[in-house]
Design a protein around this motif. Structure first.
Motif, PDB file in Angstrom:
ATOM      1  N   ARG A  73       0.803  -1.229   0.000  1.00 46.28           N
ATOM      2  CA  ARG A  73       0.000   0.000   0.000  1.00 46.28           C
ATOM      3  C   ARG A  73       0.833   1.275   0.000  1.00 46.28           C
ATOM      4  O   ARG A  73       0.332   2.349   0.278  1.00 46.28           O
ATOM      5  CB  ARG A  73      -0.937   0.006   1.209  1.00 46.28           C
ATOM      6  CG  ARG A  73      -1.994  -1.069   1.176  1.00 46.28           C
ATOM      7  CD  ARG A  73      -2.970  -0.817   0.022  1.00 46.28           C
ATOM      8  NE  ARG A  73      -4.063  -1.749   0.056  1.00 46.28           N
ATOM      9  CZ  ARG A  73      -5.278  -1.469   0.518  1.00 46.28           C
ATOM     10  NH1 ARG A  73      -5.555  -0.284   0.987  1.00 46.28           N
ATOM     11  NH2 ARG A  73      -6.206  -2.385   0.511  1.00 46.28           N
ATOM     12  N   GLU A  74       2.117   1.160  -0.304  1.00 53.85           N
ATOM     13  CA  GLU A  74       2.976   2.348  -0.347  1.00 53.85           C
ATOM     14  C   GLU A  74       2.538   3.275  -1.474  1.00 53.85           C
ATOM     15  O   GLU A  74       2.018   2.803  -2.468  1.00 53.85           O
ATOM     16  CB  GLU A  74       4.437   1.943  -0.574  1.00 53.85           C
ATOM     17  CG  GLU A  74       5.057   1.208   0.588  1.00 53.85           C
ATOM     18  CD  GLU A  74       5.391   2.094   1.770  1.00 53.85           C
ATOM     19  OE1 GLU A  74       5.138   3.316   1.731  1.00 53.85           O
ATOM     20  OE2 GLU A  74       5.902   1.569   2.757  1.00 53.85           O
ATOM     21  N   PRO A  75       2.779   4.542  -1.328  1.00 55.01           N
ATOM     22  CA  PRO A  75       3.290   5.264  -0.162  1.00 55.01           C
ATOM     23  C   PRO A  75       2.268   5.298   0.987  1.00 55.01           C
ATOM     24  O   PRO A  75       1.077   5.483   0.762  1.00 55.01           O
ATOM     25  CB  PRO A  75       3.543   6.673  -0.671  1.00 55.01           C
ATOM     26  CG  PRO A  75       3.533   6.596  -2.158  1.00 55.01           C
ATOM     27  CD  PRO A  75       2.672   5.424  -2.495  1.00 55.01           C
ATOM     28  N   LEU A  76       2.782   5.105   2.184  1.00 60.01           N
ATOM     29  CA  LEU A  76       1.976   5.135   3.399  1.00 60.01           C
ATOM     30  C   LEU A  76       2.188   6.451   4.134  1.00 60.01           C
ATOM     31  O   LEU A  76       3.297   6.988   4.170  1.00 60.01           O
ATOM     32  CB  LEU A  76       2.367   3.985   4.333  1.00 60.01           C
ATOM     33  CG  LEU A  76       2.046   2.588   3.838  1.00 60.01           C
ATOM     34  CD1 LEU A  76       2.782   1.546   4.670  1.00 60.01           C
ATOM     35  CD2 LEU A  76       0.558   2.344   3.896  1.00 60.01           C
ATOM     36  N   VAL A  77       1.101   6.945   4.713  1.00 64.84           N
ATOM     37  CA  VAL A  77       1.153   8.162   5.523  1.00 64.84           C
ATOM     38  C   VAL A  77       0.353   7.903   6.787  1.00 64.84           C
ATOM     39  O   VAL A  77      -0.762   7.367   6.732  1.00 64.84           O
ATOM     40  CB  VAL A  77       0.560   9.374   4.765  1.00 64.84           C
ATOM     41  CG1 VAL A  77       0.388  10.566   5.686  1.00 64.84           C
ATOM     42  CG2 VAL A  77       1.429   9.736   3.574  1.00 64.84           C
ATOM     43  N   ASP A  78       0.922   8.252   7.924  1.00 64.99           N
ATOM     44  CA  ASP A  78       0.203   8.213   9.194  1.00 64.99           C
ATOM     45  C   ASP A  78       0.007   9.641   9.666  1.00 64.99           C
ATOM     46  O   ASP A  78       0.950  10.447   9.634  1.00 64.99           O
ATOM     47  CB  ASP A  78       0.981   7.443  10.263  1.00 64.99           C
ATOM     48  CG  ASP A  78       0.897   5.941  10.108  1.00 64.99           C
ATOM     49  OD1 ASP A  78       0.316   5.465   9.108  1.00 64.99           O
ATOM     50  OD2 ASP A  78       1.426   5.242  10.984  1.00 64.99           O
ATOM     51  N   LEU A  79      -1.217   9.957  10.081  1.00 65.53           N
ATOM     52  CA  LEU A  79      -1.516  11.253  10.679  1.00 65.53           C
ATOM     53  C   LEU A  79      -1.785  11.037  12.155  1.00 65.53           C
ATOM     54  O   LEU A  79      -2.663  10.254  12.512  1.00 65.53           O
ATOM     55  CB  LEU A  79      -2.740  11.893  10.016  1.00 65.53           C
ATOM     56  CG  LEU A  79      -2.652  12.166   8.520  1.00 65.53           C
ATOM     57  CD1 LEU A  79      -3.937  12.828   8.032  1.00 65.53           C
ATOM     58  CD2 LEU A  79      -1.463  13.028   8.187  1.00 65.53           C
ATOM     59  N   LEU A  80      -1.022  11.705  13.006  1.00 72.61           N
ATOM     60  CA  LEU A  80      -1.264  11.687  14.439  1.00 72.61           C
ATOM     61  C   LEU A  80      -2.079  12.933  14.743  1.00 72.61           C
ATOM     62  O   LEU A  80      -1.566  14.057  14.677  1.00 72.61           O
ATOM     63  CB  LEU A  80       0.043  11.683  15.224  1.00 72.61           C
ATOM     64  CG  LEU A  80       0.779  10.339  15.291  1.00 72.61           C
ATOM     65  CD1 LEU A  80       1.413   9.973  13.966  1.00 72.61           C
ATOM     66  CD2 LEU A  80       1.797  10.362  16.388  1.00 72.61           C
ATOM     67  N   LEU A  81      -3.352  12.721  15.009  1.00 74.40           N
ATOM     68  CA  LEU A  81      -4.283  13.832  15.175  1.00 74.40           C
ATOM     69  C   LEU A  81      -4.210  14.377  16.596  1.00 74.40           C
ATOM     70  O   LEU A  81      -4.254  13.593  17.546  1.00 74.40           O
ATOM     71  CB  LEU A  81      -5.703  13.370  14.868  1.00 74.40           C
ATOM     72  CG  LEU A  81      -5.895  12.703  13.510  1.00 74.40           C
ATOM     73  CD1 LEU A  81      -7.331  12.210  13.346  1.00 74.40           C
ATOM     74  CD2 LEU A  81      -5.531  13.660  12.386  1.00 74.40           C
ATOM     75  N   PRO A  82      -4.125  15.686  16.750  1.00 73.89           N
ATOM     76  CA  PRO A  82      -4.074  16.245  18.111  1.00 73.89           C
ATOM     77  C   PRO A  82      -5.365  15.891  18.856  1.00 73.89           C
ATOM     78  O   PRO A  82      -6.457  16.134  18.363  1.00 73.89           O
ATOM     79  CB  PRO A  82      -3.947  17.753  17.890  1.00 73.89           C
ATOM     80  CG  PRO A  82      -4.085  17.993  16.435  1.00 73.89           C
ATOM     81  CD  PRO A  82      -4.106  16.699  15.718  1.00 73.89           C
ATOM     82  N   GLY A  83      -5.220  15.261  20.000  1.00 78.04           N
ATOM     83  CA  GLY A  83      -6.372  14.870  20.792  1.00 78.04           C
ATOM     84  C   GLY A  83      -7.167  13.724  20.180  1.00 78.04           C
ATOM     85  O   GLY A  83      -8.284  13.464  20.592  1.00 78.04           O
ATOM     86  N   GLY A  84      -6.599  13.038  19.194  1.00 77.75           N
ATOM     87  CA  GLY A  84      -7.322  11.962  18.529  1.00 77.75           C
ATOM     88  C   GLY A  84      -6.417  10.788  18.253  1.00 77.75           C
ATOM     89  O   GLY A  84      -5.314  10.698  18.776  1.00 77.75           O
ATOM     90  N   PRO A  85      -6.880   9.882  17.389  1.00 73.67           N
ATOM     91  CA  PRO A  85      -6.103   8.679  17.104  1.00 73.67           C
ATOM     92  C   PRO A  85      -4.990   8.927  16.087  1.00 73.67           C
ATOM     93  O   PRO A  85      -4.877  10.018  15.520  1.00 73.67           O
ATOM     94  CB  PRO A  85      -7.146   7.732  16.513  1.00 73.67           C
ATOM     95  CG  PRO A  85      -8.093   8.643  15.818  1.00 73.67           C
ATOM     96  CD  PRO A  85      -8.158   9.882  16.694  1.00 73.67           C
ATOM     97  N   ARG A  86      -4.225   7.904  15.871  1.00 80.00           N
ATOM     98  CA  ARG A  86      -3.260   7.855  14.765  1.00 80.00           C
ATOM     99  C   ARG A  86      -3.993   7.141  13.627  1.00 80.00           C
ATOM    100  O   ARG A  86      -4.541   6.054  13.821  1.00 80.00           O
ATOM    101  CB  ARG A  86      -2.027   7.081  15.197  1.00 80.00           C
ATOM    102  CG  ARG A  86      -1.001   6.875  14.113  1.00 80.00           C
ATOM    103  CD  ARG A  86       0.211   6.170  14.686  1.00 80.00           C
ATOM    104  NE  ARG A  86       1.196   5.883  13.659  1.00 80.00           N
ATOM    105  CZ  ARG A  86       2.437   5.485  13.920  1.00 80.00           C
ATOM    106  NH1 ARG A  86       2.821   5.322  15.171  1.00 80.00           N
ATOM    107  NH2 ARG A  86       3.274   5.248  12.938  1.00 80.00           N
ATOM    108  N   VAL A  87      -4.009   7.746  12.448  1.00 83.83           N
ATOM    109  CA  VAL A  87      -4.752   7.194  11.319  1.00 83.83           C
ATOM    110  C   VAL A  87      -3.765   6.910  10.188  1.00 83.83           C
ATOM    111  O   VAL A  87      -2.973   7.772   9.818  1.00 83.83           O
ATOM    112  CB  VAL A  87      -5.853   8.164  10.837  1.00 83.83           C
ATOM    113  CG1 VAL A  87      -6.681   7.532   9.725  1.00 83.83           C
ATOM    114  CG2 VAL A  87      -6.750   8.600  11.998  1.00 83.83           C
ATOM    115  N   SER A  88      -3.822   5.687   9.661  1.00 86.37           N
ATOM    116  CA  SER A  88      -2.919   5.265   8.586  1.00 86.37           C
ATOM    117  C   SER A  88      -3.654   5.277   7.245  1.00 86.37           C
ATOM    118  O   SER A  88      -4.794   4.818   7.147  1.00 86.37           O
ATOM    119  CB  SER A  88      -2.403   3.851   8.849  1.00 86.37           C
ATOM    120  OG  SER A  88      -1.616   3.815  10.009  1.00 86.37           O
TER     121      SER A  88
END
Length: 134
Positions: A73-88
């Protein structure tokens, strides 16, 4: 941090700085930049993220990271949301990266790319501690 660590207090301060780097109070964008990610276009995705963050004035950190682990599934990006989850997110391209960040800036929603998963917590193997995402 480049200070010499001599005491437990020095080590505790370094750990606090490290935690702040791992989990900042603002949006953190991790672009998977191991060899498979780079071969699939991660550099262009990172460039799009940096440009979009600057253009929209989003308070965010854009960081390269190593292998996230889902090469298909590359390219992969993870977003670490302030006050929330980590979303891939997978199969991210510059256009979908821009769309994700534009939707985030417009109201905190993540549109433009379907998420692969949401992380509620992660364990640090080195010391057995866990980090709980909100």
């Amino acid at each position: 941090m480049s200070a010499i660590l001599r005491t437990q207090a020095d080590l505790d301060r370094a750990a606090a700085v490290g935690r702040e780097t791992l989990y900042p109070a603002r949006l953190k964008i991790l672009v998977g930049s191991a060899s498979c990610g780079l071969a699939a276009g991660a550099a262009a995705v990172e460039e799009a993220a940096v440009e979009t963050v600057k253009r929209l004035g989003i308070p965010a950190v854009v960081s390269r990271t190593g292998c996230i682990g889902f090469c298909q599934r590359e390219p992969l990006v993870d977003l670490l949301l302030p006050g929330g989850p980590r979303v891939s997110f997978g199969n991210v391209n510059p256009r979908s990266m821009q769309a994700l960040l534009e939707s985030w800036a417009a109201g905190g929603e993540l549109k433009g790319c379907a998420p692969l998963c949401r992380w509620q917590r992660e364990e640090h193997a080195a010391d057995g501690t866990t980090h709980e995402y909100a």
